[in-house]
Enzyme design. Structure first.
Site, PDB file in Angstrom:
ATOM      1  N   GLU A   1       3.129   2.795  -1.480  1.00  0.00           N
ATOM      2  CA  GLU A   1       2.610   2.652  -2.829  1.00  0.00           C
ATOM      3  C   GLU A   1       2.412   1.201  -3.173  1.00  0.00           C
ATOM      4  O   GLU A   1       1.629   0.745  -4.070  1.00  0.00           O
ATOM      5  CB  GLU A   1       3.407   3.205  -4.029  1.00  0.00           C
ATOM      6  CG  GLU A   1       4.917   2.445  -4.244  1.00  0.00           C
ATOM      7  CD  GLU A   1       5.565   3.251  -5.455  1.00  0.00           C
ATOM      8  OE1 GLU A   1       5.198   2.629  -6.552  1.00  0.00           O
ATOM      9  OE2 GLU A   1       6.043   4.088  -5.112  1.00  0.00           O
ATOM     10  N   SER A   2       2.769   0.289  -2.419  1.00  0.00           N
ATOM     11  CA  SER A   2       2.723  -0.944  -2.502  1.00  0.00           C
ATOM     12  C   SER A   2       1.021  -1.563  -1.877  1.00  0.00           C
ATOM     13  O   SER A   2       0.664  -2.705  -2.291  1.00  0.00           O
ATOM     14  CB  SER A   2       3.555  -2.114  -1.593  1.00  0.00           C
ATOM     15  OG  SER A   2       3.720  -1.571  -0.242  1.00  0.00           O
TER      16      SER A   2
END
Length: 250
Positions: free
Chosen positions: A51-52
């Site tokens: 998700e980064s």
């Protein structure tokens, strides 16, 4: 069991479940270990998404967090977090979301927020992160966690991420596009939703585990699938790859 631990069996079973998939949205911890093992053992083209914003990450060791620098260093590309969620995740472009949990209930709802009352919890957990969006929008969700009556509870203390809500029709009523959790992989076996009730039931036993042991580690009256299967033990190659990954070996 001899030759491997319950956690190693869980990681191997989770990695096997990913075979044939194209893209996996990965959580930190056990999900990340299993997803990276899948890429090493049976699905080298599996695209790992964090998700980064990293797409196609190939870490040589389990990342410490979604901000671990090695994820970006080994990725095919890095996009912004808004693009990750708005373009890749929410439109359903990700095959599988791989999540962990502190608590899970009979309908695979996940708690990663608090243990106890929200206003006065006994434990405050790391929180939601991107898990609610992953649970809502990935085409399917796999959950990986150790099984005990403390984690498999009749009702989660806080519903961080919706699994199958209160039963059939709950996801559709909320407008959630993905199928939700289709597998819950533990150190004892594998559970999957009953097609009629959406309640989790036992479908696989890991080596050396009995149905009675799984039921004792579950906080509700766990049903068993009509055809209960037995998980094959890890192969020597799977164990070697898993141990190399855990130690940071290439």
């Amino acid at each position: 069991m001899t030759g491997f631990t319950a956690d190693e069996m869980m990681a191997v079973a989770a990695a096997r479940a990913l075979r044939g998939r194209t893209a996996c949205f990965v959580g930190i911890g056990l999900p990340s270990l299993a997803a990276n093992l899948a890429r090493r053992t049976g699905d080298p083209d599996l695209v790992l998404v964090y998700e980064s914003g990293t797409i196609g990450a190939r870490p040589t060791r389990p990342p410490l967090s979604i901000g671990d620098g090695e994820l970006a260093e080994t990725a095919d590309t890095v996009v912004s977090v808004p693009e990750m969620f708005n373009y890749w995740l929410q439109p359903g472009r990700i095959d599988v979301g791989f999540l962990g949990a502190a608590q899970i209930d009979e309908h695979a709802n996940i708690n990663t927020t608090v243990i106890g009352a929200y206003d006065a919890p006994s434990v405050r957990l790391p929180g939601a992160g991107g898990a609610p969006e992953i649970a809502a929008s990935c085409r399917e969700v796999f959950v990986v966690l150790r099984q005990s009556a403390r984690t498999f509870v009749p009702k989660v203390d806080f519903r961080t991420s919706v699994g199958h809500g209160d039963g059939p029709g709950s996801r559709a009523a909320l407008g959630l596009p993905g199928r939700g959790p289709v597998l819950v992989i533990t150190d004892l076996g594998i559970l999957a939703p009953d097609p009629a009730t959406s309640a989790l039931r036992l479908t696989h036993l890991h080596p050396g585990v009995t149905v009675e042991r799984v039921r004792a580690a579950t906080g509700w009256d766990l049903a068993v699938a009509p055809t209960l299967e037995h998980t094959p033990p890890p192969t020597a190659a799977e164990l070697a790859a898993l141990r190399a990954l855990a130690s940071g070996s290439p």
